[in-house]
Design a protein around this motif. Structure first.
Motif, PDB file in Angstrom:
ATOM      1  N   GLU A   1       0.994  -1.127  -0.079  1.00 36.29           N
ATOM      2  CA  GLU A   1      -0.007   0.134  -0.236  1.00 36.29           C
ATOM      3  C   GLU A   1       0.709   1.191  -0.178  1.00 36.29           C
ATOM      4  N   ARG A   2       0.573   2.074  -0.879  1.00 39.52           N
ATOM      5  CA  ARG A   2       1.100   3.628  -0.576  1.00 39.52           C
ATOM      6  C   ARG A   2       0.170   4.490   0.277  1.00 39.52           C
ATOM      7  N   LYS A   3       0.926   4.901   1.134  1.00 38.10           N
ATOM      8  CA  LYS A   3       0.208   5.752   2.158  1.00 38.10           C
ATOM      9  C   LYS A   3       0.348   7.429   1.639  1.00 38.10           C
TER      10      LYS A   3
ATOM     11  N   LYS B   1      -1.936   7.979  -4.202  1.00 41.20           N
ATOM     12  CA  LYS B   1      -1.727   7.880  -2.613  1.00 41.20           C
ATOM     13  C   LYS B   1      -2.984   7.397  -2.220  1.00 41.20           C
ATOM     14  N   GLU B   2      -2.631   6.359  -1.098  1.00 42.59           N
ATOM     15  CA  GLU B   2      -3.737   5.513  -0.526  1.00 42.59           C
ATOM     16  C   GLU B   2      -4.377   4.509  -1.577  1.00 42.59           C
ATOM     17  N   THR B   3      -3.298   3.996  -2.519  1.00 45.05           N
ATOM     18  CA  THR B   3      -3.946   2.651  -3.138  1.00 45.05           C
ATOM     19  C   THR B   3      -3.111   1.427  -2.766  1.00 45.05           C
ATOM     20  N   THR B   4      -3.784   0.280  -2.839  1.00 38.99           N
ATOM     21  CA  THR B   4      -3.245  -0.690  -2.743  1.00 38.99           C
ATOM     22  C   THR B   4      -3.273  -2.015  -3.673  1.00 38.99           C
ATOM     23  N   PHE B   5      -2.183  -2.780  -3.893  1.00 37.64           N
ATOM     24  CA  PHE B   5      -2.228  -3.843  -4.811  1.00 37.64           C
ATOM     25  C   PHE B   5      -1.598  -4.983  -4.034  1.00 37.64           C
ATOM     26  N   GLY B   6      -1.906  -5.938  -4.621  1.00 36.04           N
ATOM     27  CA  GLY B   6      -1.118  -7.433  -4.007  1.00 36.04           C
ATOM     28  C   GLY B   6      -1.816  -8.669  -4.637  1.00 36.04           C
TER      29      GLY B   6
END
Length: 278
Positions: A64-66, A105-110
Motif C-alpha cells: 500500500e502507498r500511504k 496515494k492510498e492505493t493498494t495492490f497485491g
C-alpha cells in the motif's frame, strides 16, 4: 530489515511464530509506514493476512502507498515482487509473484492467493523454526519509448465508383455550382462534392486593372472528399478524366489525400483548372 541498491528497494520481513498468528480470515497485521527515497520519497506499508482476505486456505499479502502529504509525486508506476526467503537468505524462486501498477496515494495492490497455507507449513524451507521471511522488492518503472506499428489493410476487390457529371465550365457567372455525389452503399466511407469555383486571386488582380474577369480562364473544377466515418489512417486516390464531345480524354488528373486523424473534419480537395482543358 530493508535493503537498497541503485535501482530497487527491498524489504525482508521476518515473522516469528507465524503459526500462532491469531488473525482470522480478512484480518491483517502490517509493517511500516516507511519512506523510500528511490521512489520519490513516497511512503509505503506492507500487509499480510495469515488466513487470507477471503479464503482461509491461503496467505495474502499487499503493498500500500500511504498518504505522504505533498512530498511524493501524485502517481508513480512501480513493479513490485513478493516472495519467501530461506533462513540463510536465499530466494525461493517458486514463490515469486510480481505485478506492475500505477500507485496513487492510498492505493493498494497485491495477491489474495499468494501461497497456500498447507504448502508453507509442510515445507520446512519456507517456515524454519516457525519463522516466515517475506521479501518485498520494489522497482520504479522507467518510461520506455516503444515503436508504434500501423496496420494497413488493403481491400483488393473494393468497389471504385465511376461517375459521369455534366459540368458547364464556361458559366459566365463564376458562381459555385455544387454537385453532391455519393454511392448508395451504406458501407461507403466517403462523401464527394463537386463544384465550379472562381479563382478569387486572379479575379481580384484583373478587376484592379479595370478589366473584366473571364470566368472561362480562371475557374476550376473542385472535388471535395470528406470522411463519412471515424476511421484512420485513410488514403484516398481521386482520378479525374475530362471527356469531350467526341468521348476523348484530353485531360487526366490524379491526386492522393491522406486522412491522418480520426477527428479530422477538413476535406481532401482535388482541383482541376479549366484553362488547361479549354
Amino acid at each position: 530489515m530493508m535493503e537498497c541498491n541503485q535501482n530497487e528497494h527491498v524489504v525482508n520481513w521476518k515473522v516469528d511464530k507465524f503459526s500462532c498468528c491469531p488473525q482470522s480470515t480478512g484480518e491483517k497485521f502490517s509493517i511500516g509506514p516507511f519512506t523510500v527515497q528511490k521512489l520519490g520519497n513516497t511512503v509505503w506499508q506492507i500487509h499480510v493476512y495469515p488466513r487470507g482476505t477471503e479464503d482461509a486456505n491461503y496467505i495474502s499479502c499487499f503493498l500500500e502507498r500511504k498518504d505522504d502529504g505533498n512530498v511524493g509525486p501524485r502517481e508513480i508506476r512501480v513493479n513490485f515482487e513478493f516472495s519467501l526467503v530461506t533462513s540463510d537468505g536465499h530466494l525461493c524462486e517458486e514463490t515469486v509473484k510480481s505485478e506492475e501498477h500505477c500507485f496513487t496515494k492510498e492505493t493498494t495492490f497485491g495477491f489474495k492467493n499468494f501461497m497456500k497455507r498447507d504448502d508453507v507449513f509442510e515445507n520446512k524451507i519456507y517456515l524454519l523454526k516457525d519463522t516466515l521471511t517475506l521479501r518485498c522488492r520494489m522497482r520504479k518503472c522507467v518510461l520506455q519509448i516503444r515503436p508504434n506499428y500501423t496496420i494497413i489493410e488493403t481491400i483488393v476487390d473494393s468497389h471504385i465508383p465511376n461517375i459521369l457529371i455534366p459540368v458547364n465550365i464556361s458559366d459566365k457567372g463564376g458562381r459555385k455550382v455544387i454537385f453532391p455525389v455519393s454511392t448508395r452503399d451504406e458501407t461507403d466511407l466517403l462523401i464527394l462534392k463537386v463544384y465550379l469555383e472562381k479563382n478569387k486571386v486572379l479575379e481580384d488582380a484583373e478587376q484592379s486593372k479595370g478589366e473584366k474577369a473571364d470566368s472561362t480562364s480562371d475557374s476550376s473544377l473542385r472535388i471535395d472528399i470528406t470522411k463519412k466515418k471515424d476511421i484512420a489512417p485513410l488514403y484516398v486516390s481521386c482520378q479525374v478524366k475530362v471527356v469531350d464531345t467526341e468521348d476523348n480524354f484530353p485531360l487526366e488528373h490524379t491526386a492522393v489525400h491522406l486522412y491522418e486523424k480520426v477527428t479530422e473534419r477538413k476535406p481532401g480537395a482535388f482541383q482541376v483548372s479549366s484553362n488547361s482543358v479549354i
